[in-house]
Scaffold this motif. Structure first.
Motif, short mmCIF file in Angstrom:
data_model
loop_
_atom_site.label_atom_id
_atom_site.label_comp_id
_atom_site.label_asym_id
_atom_site.label_seq_id
_atom_site.Cartn_x
_atom_site.Cartn_y
_atom_site.Cartn_z
N GLU A 47 -40.94 16.82 2.45
CA GLU A 47 -39.68 17.26 3.06
C GLU A 47 -39.20 18.60 2.51
O GLU A 47 -38.43 19.30 3.16
CB GLU A 47 -38.58 16.22 2.83
CG GLU A 47 -38.81 14.91 3.56
CD GLU A 47 -37.76 13.88 3.19
OE1 GLU A 47 -37.19 13.30 4.14
OE2 GLU A 47 -37.52 13.65 2.00
N LEU A 48 -39.65 18.94 1.29
CA LEU A 48 -39.24 20.20 0.67
C LEU A 48 -40.44 21.14 0.56
O LEU A 48 -41.53 20.73 0.15
CB LEU A 48 -38.68 19.95 -0.73
CG LEU A 48 -37.36 19.23 -0.82
CD1 LEU A 48 -37.01 18.90 -2.27
CD2 LEU A 48 -36.25 20.05 -0.19
N THR A 49 -40.22 22.40 0.91
CA THR A 49 -41.27 23.41 0.73
C THR A 49 -41.22 23.89 -0.72
O THR A 49 -40.27 23.59 -1.47
CB THR A 49 -41.02 24.60 1.66
OG1 THR A 49 -39.82 25.25 1.28
CG2 THR A 49 -40.97 24.18 3.12
N ALA A 50 -42.21 24.66 -1.10
CA ALA A 50 -42.27 25.18 -2.47
C ALA A 50 -41.07 26.09 -2.74
O ALA A 50 -40.47 26.05 -3.82
CB ALA A 50 -43.57 25.92 -2.69
N LYS A 51 -40.72 26.92 -1.77
CA LYS A 51 -39.60 27.84 -1.93
C LYS A 51 -38.28 27.06 -2.07
O LYS A 51 -37.43 27.39 -2.91
CB LYS A 51 -39.53 28.79 -0.75
CG LYS A 51 -38.56 29.92 -0.91
CD LYS A 51 -38.67 30.91 0.23
CE LYS A 51 -37.68 32.05 0.06
NZ LYS A 51 -37.78 33.02 1.15
N GLU A 52 -38.09 26.05 -1.25
CA GLU A 52 -36.88 25.23 -1.33
C GLU A 52 -36.80 24.52 -2.68
O GLU A 52 -35.73 24.47 -3.30
CB GLU A 52 -36.86 24.19 -0.21
CG GLU A 52 -36.64 24.76 1.16
CD GLU A 52 -36.83 23.75 2.27
OE1 GLU A 52 -36.21 23.93 3.33
OE2 GLU A 52 -37.60 22.77 2.10
N THR A 53 -37.94 24.02 -3.14
CA THR A 53 -37.98 23.32 -4.42
C THR A 53 -37.61 24.26 -5.55
O THR A 53 -36.81 23.90 -6.43
CB THR A 53 -39.37 22.71 -4.66
OG1 THR A 53 -39.69 21.84 -3.57
CG2 THR A 53 -39.42 21.94 -5.96
N ALA A 54 -38.17 25.46 -5.54
CA ALA A 54 -37.86 26.43 -6.59
C ALA A 54 -36.38 26.77 -6.59
O ALA A 54 -35.75 26.87 -7.66
CB ALA A 54 -38.70 27.70 -6.38
N ASN A 55 -35.81 26.92 -5.41
CA ASN A 55 -34.38 27.22 -5.30
C ASN A 55 -33.53 26.09 -5.89
O ASN A 55 -32.59 26.33 -6.65
CB ASN A 55 -34.02 27.47 -3.84
CG ASN A 55 -32.57 27.80 -3.64
OD1 ASN A 55 -31.71 26.91 -3.73
ND2 ASN A 55 -32.29 29.06 -3.35
N LEU A 56 -33.89 24.86 -5.55
CA LEU A 56 -33.14 23.71 -6.05
C LEU A 56 -33.29 23.56 -7.56
O LEU A 56 -32.33 23.24 -8.27
CB LEU A 56 -33.58 22.44 -5.34
CG LEU A 56 -33.25 22.35 -3.85
CD1 LEU A 56 -33.94 21.14 -3.22
CD2 LEU A 56 -31.75 22.29 -3.64
N GLU A 57 -34.48 23.82 -8.07
CA GLU A 57 -34.72 23.72 -9.51
C GLU A 57 -33.93 24.78 -10.28
O GLU A 57 -33.40 24.51 -11.35
CB GLU A 57 -36.21 23.83 -9.83
CG GLU A 57 -37.03 22.63 -9.38
CD GLU A 57 -36.70 21.34 -10.10
OE1 GLU A 57 -36.02 21.36 -11.15
OE2 GLU A 57 -37.12 20.29 -9.62
N ARG A 58 -33.84 25.99 -9.71
CA ARG A 58 -33.03 27.04 -10.34
C ARG A 58 -31.56 26.62 -10.39
O ARG A 58 -30.87 26.83 -11.39
CB ARG A 58 -33.15 28.36 -9.56
CG ARG A 58 -34.20 29.29 -10.07
CD ARG A 58 -34.09 30.68 -9.47
NE ARG A 58 -33.92 30.73 -8.02
CZ ARG A 58 -34.91 30.67 -7.15
NH1 ARG A 58 -36.15 30.55 -7.56
NH2 ARG A 58 -34.65 30.72 -5.85
N ARG A 59 -31.09 26.03 -9.32
CA ARG A 59 -29.71 25.56 -9.26
C ARG A 59 -29.47 24.50 -10.34
O ARG A 59 -28.45 24.53 -11.04
CB ARG A 59 -29.42 25.00 -7.88
CG ARG A 59 -27.99 24.56 -7.66
CD ARG A 59 -27.79 24.03 -6.25
NE ARG A 59 -27.90 25.08 -5.26
CZ ARG A 59 -26.87 25.81 -4.83
NH1 ARG A 59 -25.68 25.60 -5.32
NH2 ARG A 59 -27.04 26.74 -3.92
N GLU A 60 -30.38 23.56 -10.47
CA GLU A 60 -30.25 22.51 -11.48
C GLU A 60 -30.28 23.09 -12.89
O GLU A 60 -29.54 22.65 -13.77
CB GLU A 60 -31.34 21.45 -11.31
CG GLU A 60 -31.19 20.60 -10.07
CD GLU A 60 -29.96 19.72 -10.08
OE1 GLU A 60 -29.62 19.14 -11.13
OE2 GLU A 60 -29.31 19.61 -9.03
N ALA A 61 -31.14 24.07 -13.12
CA ALA A 61 -31.22 24.72 -14.43
C ALA A 61 -29.91 25.44 -14.76
O ALA A 61 -29.45 25.42 -15.91
CB ALA A 61 -32.39 25.69 -14.47
#
Length: 106
Positions: A47-61
């Motif tokens: 459901e999540l692309t690599a770019k979406e995942t990276a964006n979400l992980e940055r937000r969590e960090a």
């Protein structure tokens, strides 16, 4: 004399517990863990692309960094907790939106 020593020990114990409680953020920690699971599930299901995942992980960090900054002075104020909760709310909405958009990973 014994009563004074017992009172002193109880007072020290009470202050140390209250000092710990002022920097503890168990609700935010649990929420971060749940949101990390949601992201991982989105990656696993495609459901999540690599770019979406990276964006979400940055937000969590960024939220984690803000939490550490709030704890740095030894007290997490009510306003700091509210700010962290608001950031978690936004992150949760972003996770939902990115998982439910038309983009998928192959």
């Amino acid at each position: 004399m014994k009563v004074a020593k017992i009172l002193a020990v109880l007072l020290v114990g009470a202050f140390s517990v209250s000092a710990f409680a002022q920097t503890a953020t168990p609700n935010i920690d649990k929420r971060e863990a749940r949101q990390q699971k949601r992201i991982a599930n989105g990656v696993a299901s495609g459901e999540l692309t690599a770019k979406e995942t990276a964006n979400l992980e940055r937000r969590e960090a960024k939220i984690e960094a803000n939490e550490q900054a709030a704890k740095a002075d030894g007290v997490v104020t009510k306003a700091e907790r509210a700010k962290l909760q608001m950031q978690e709310n936004r992150a949760s909405a972003k996770i939902y939106n990115k998982k439910h958009n038309a983009r998928t990973s192959n």
